[in-house]
Write an enzyme that holds these catalytic residues in place. Structure first.
Site, PDB file in Angstrom:
ATOM      1  NE  ARG A 238      37.464  44.156  41.694  1.00  0.00           N
ATOM      2  CZ  ARG A 238      38.239  43.740  40.681  1.00  0.00           C
ATOM      3  NH1 ARG A 238      39.361  44.364  40.409  1.00  0.00           N
ATOM      4  NH2 ARG A 238      37.873  42.717  39.938  1.00  0.00           N
ATOM      5  CD  GLU A 267      37.234  50.866  39.075  1.00  0.00           C
ATOM      6  OE1 GLU A 267      36.983  50.196  38.044  1.00  0.00           O
ATOM      7  OE2 GLU A 267      38.097  50.541  39.906  1.00  0.00           O
ATOM      8  CG  HIS A 285      39.902  48.550  36.754  1.00  0.00           C
ATOM      9  ND1 HIS A 285      38.878  48.267  37.615  1.00  0.00           N
ATOM     10  CD2 HIS A 285      40.578  47.379  36.606  1.00  0.00           C
ATOM     11  CE1 HIS A 285      38.926  46.996  37.965  1.00  0.00           C
ATOM     12  NE2 HIS A 285      39.971  46.426  37.362  1.00  0.00           N
TER      13      HIS A 285
HETATM   14  C1  8YV Z   1      39.936  43.376  34.570  1.00  0.00           C
HETATM   15  C2  8YV Z   1      40.375  42.899  37.094  1.00  0.00           C
HETATM   16  O1  8YV Z   1      40.201  44.568  33.962  1.00  0.00           O
HETATM   17  O2  8YV Z   1      40.601  40.573  36.745  1.00  0.00           O
HETATM   18  C3  8YV Z   1      40.244  41.470  37.507  1.00  0.00           C
HETATM   19  O3  8YV Z   1      39.766  41.230  38.623  1.00  0.00           O
HETATM   20  O4  8YV Z   1      40.127  43.758  37.834  1.00  0.00           O
HETATM   21  C4  8YV Z   1      40.860  43.252  35.725  1.00  0.00           C
HETATM   22  O5  8YV Z   1      41.800  42.348  35.291  1.00  0.00           O
HETATM   23  C5  8YV Z   1      38.477  43.225  34.761  1.00  0.00           C
HETATM   24  O6  8YV Z   1      38.067  42.716  35.955  1.00  0.00           O
HETATM   25  C6  8YV Z   1      37.909  42.433  33.630  1.00  0.00           C
HETATM   26  O7  8YV Z   1      36.622  41.979  33.884  1.00  0.00           O
END
Ligand code: 8YV
Length: 319
Positions: A238, A267, A285
């Site tokens: 993150r 983002e 991302h």
């Molecule tokens: C996704 C992510 O793109 O799972 C996570 O925490 O950051 C990524 O896999 C995204 O969060 C999907 O909601």
């Protein structure tokens, strides 16, 4: 009567098919990003919400959710977009999707490491813009990955897969986590009890910790200063775990050779200086963005909903 599920984003076809089969699914075929007010409005007469990390469930949003909403079954492993304390206080069940995205995320992490080390952005731009004019023995020299030390900050499921893949490059693995792992999880990786003790051992540093108040800007100027000169930083966790100003200053001064980033604060409106730096390899991302993984994430979120509505404890409960 089938439970009513609000699905905030357009999900893979196979996942939406299962949603339509088993639930009264309120889908979002246009994939419109809902504002907090729209989210609350659409949550009327709904039993659960299946959101992505793009929907923020602050304490305020949670307080305004209709009483009928029993659960938030996230389509993500990270759940920093949900105020867990507020969810618990309101008795909301919250789940995530661990394990199923570890391989895809580790693949992208290795790509970021290679891309940053071997100057993939610069090279690609040269070719695409016809700025590539000749070749010489000193052209586009990068950093070799093979045999280097890799520091992993956060040695959970994803960090451990990254370690296994990195061993294919004969890397020596060092890590810090809040606790020392069992030898079978470590696989020979060397534990350091604090981030400060890990830093001097990292030719490459990759971040795989959760985003929480405790890890906010964990990689700051003081810790970057403890890295070996010329180190390379990778982040696919993150954006909040990195102090952008400190990272950018180190990339400009040459303290760090390069960085590979998939995640950012705010983002997609990221710190503008990242776009200007030649020595960063930037991705939008997409660590979990493979067909296989996105299907598996959706099915895992649905397994959690199935359990909740069958009166069982969901496998991936985080609140
Ligand atoms: C996704 C992510 O793109 O799972 C996570 O925490 O950051 C990524 O896999 C995204 O969060 C999907 O909601």
């Amino acid at each position: 009567m089938k439970p009513v599920i609000l699905v905030t984003r357009r999900l893979p076809d196979a996942v939406e098919e299962r949603l339509r089969r088993d639930y009264d699914a309120r889908l979002n075929p246009e994939d419109v990003l809902y504002s907090p007010d729209e989210l609350i409005e659409r949550a009327k007469d709904v039993d659960a919400i299946l959101p992505c990390h793009t929907e923020k469930f602050s304490a305020e949003v949670i307080a305004r959710l209709p009483a009928r909403v029993r659960a938030i079954a996230n389509f993500s492993v990270g759940y920093d977009h949900v105020d867990i304390q507020a969810a618990k206080a309101r008795g909301l069940i919250v789940t995530n999707t661990p394990e199923v995205l570890s391989d895809a995320t580790a693949e992208l992490t290795i790509m970021l490491m290679l891309g940053a080390a071997r100057r993939a952005s610069e090279g690609e731009r040269l070719v695409r813009t016809r700025a590539w004019k000749d070749w010489n023995p000193r052209f586009m020299l990068g950093t070799q990955v093979t045999g280097k030390r890799l520091g992993i900050l956060g040695f959970g499921r994803i960090g451990q897969v990254v370690a296994r893949r990195a061993r294919g490059f004969d890397m020596e693995i060092h890590y810090h986590d809040v606790r020392k792992m069992a030898p079978e999880q470590e696989g020979g990786a060397i534990f350091h009890p604090t981030p400060e003790e890990l830093m001097p051992h990292c030719d490459f540093l990759t971040l795989h910790c959760v985003s929480s108040p405790e890890t906010l800007r964990l990689l700051n100027a003081e810790r970057i200063a403890l890295l070996p000169d010329g180190a390379i930083v990778i982040n696919a966790s993150r954006g909040a775990v990195v102090d952008d100003e400190a990272l950018i200053a180190a990339l400009k001064s040459g303290k760090l050779t390069a960085a590979g980033l998939d995640v950012y604060t705010n983002e997609p409106d990221i710190h503008p200086e990242y776009r200007e730096l030649p020595n960063v390899f930037l991705m939008p991302h997409i660590a979990s963005a493979t067909k296989e993984t996105r299907d598996a994430m959706g099915f895992r979120a649905l397994d959690n909903l199935d359990a909740i509505f069958a009166g069982r404890e969901p496998r991936d409960r985080v609140a």
